[in-house]
Design an enzyme around this catalytic site. Structure first.
Site, PDB file in Angstrom:
ATOM      1  N   LEU A  11       0.816  -1.210   0.000  1.00  0.00           N
ATOM      2  CA  LEU A  11       0.000   0.000   0.000  1.00  0.00           C
ATOM      3  C   LEU A  11       0.854   1.267   0.000  1.00  0.00           C
ATOM      4  CD1 LEU A  11      -2.878  -0.780   2.561  1.00  0.00           C
ATOM      5  CD2 LEU A  11      -2.876  -1.074   0.081  1.00  0.00           C
ATOM      6  N   SER A  12       2.108   1.152   0.367  1.00  0.00           N
ATOM      7  CA  SER A  12       2.990   2.304   0.553  1.00  0.00           C
ATOM      8  C   SER A  12       3.639   2.742  -0.758  1.00  0.00           C
ATOM      9  CB  SER A  12       4.082   1.937   1.565  1.00  0.00           C
ATOM     10  OG  SER A  12       5.211   2.764   1.443  1.00  0.00           O
ATOM     11  N   PRO A  13       3.339   3.960  -1.243  1.00  0.00           N
ATOM     12  CA  PRO A  13       4.011   4.444  -2.457  1.00  0.00           C
ATOM     13  C   PRO A  13       5.536   4.440  -2.347  1.00  0.00           C
ATOM     14  CG  PRO A  13       2.125   5.830  -1.944  1.00  0.00           C
ATOM     15  CD  PRO A  13       2.313   4.906  -0.770  1.00  0.00           C
TER      16      PRO A  13
END
Length: 225
Positions: A11-13
């Site tokens: 989920l983390s860019p």
């Protein structure tokens, strides 16, 4: 030979930016997922490793700990890259890449966090047009960066492109990109989407983040009724 260990979340860019970089370098990482929504980055062991308790965090094969996605991306190119194309050693070119990395952290990602974090972690329902417009102002800057060149630092792909695209693709449905105002930006995003393994490494996680954001926003609004 031991692999570098990457603590990350799809989920983390910023995590996805590091994964895109490692993929282009042909570097095999040992991946250790961290569930941010459950607070797994707040354990004593994790904070001891990274006092900022952020992901991505990497432990290199020699035990060196590196955190912040931009720092990790540059480190990986410097240490494991066959050449310096993704992060040029030329001082002028590197300064330009660094400037774009600061643009990502100080503008793109900062504005994404300004919108997303209160909703994801604090029960907020504030998805106002002001916050969306604040994100969209960065598109104007990106369009100008790409006015005469295919990539944000000129003719060549760099880690700045990888970091910026991981952020923008994580918010582009919430803060839509006008195809008439920002054709260069959209063309750049399409260009990046053609990188090897891009869909699996970046787009799937970006789509999942937007889905989770919308679901939590809906739940927060329901609770406040």
């Amino acid at each position: 030979m031991a692999k570098p260990v990457l603590y990350y979340a799809t989920l983390s860019p910023p995590s996805r930016a590091v994964l895109l970089t490692a993929n282009l370098l042909g570097l095999d990482l040992e991946l250790r997922p961290v569930n941010l929504l459950k607070g797994e980055q707040l354990t004593d062991d994790f904070i001891k490793m990274n006092p900022q308790h952020t992901i991505p965090t990497m432990i290199d094969a020699d035990g060196a700990v590196v955190y912040d996605s931009h720092a990790i991306c540059g480190y990986l190119v410097d240490k494991y890259g066959e050449d310096d194309k993704l992060y040029p050693k030329d001082l002028v070119k590197r300064a330009q890449v660094n400037a774009r990395l600061h643009f990502d952290s100080g503008h793109l990602f900062a504005r994404l966090r300004f919108l997303y974090e209160p909703i994801l972690y604090s029960g907020s329902t504030d998805c106002s047009m002001d916050k969306i417009a604040y994100i969209q102002k960065t598109y104007e800057i990106m369009e100008e960066m790409l006015k005469e060149h295919p990539y944000v630092c000129g003719e060549d792909l760099t880690i700045a492109d990888l970091c910026c695209v991981a952020t923008i693709t994580s918010v582009d449905e919430v803060a839509p990109i006008d195809e008439f105002k920002f054709p260069k930006l959209l063309a750049w995003m399409k260009r990046l989407s053609e990188l090897p393994n891009y869909q699996k490494i970046n787009q799937e996680g970006a789509d999942e983040l937007k889905k989770v954001f919308k679901e939590i926003l809906t739940n927060n609004r329901t609770k406040q009724k």
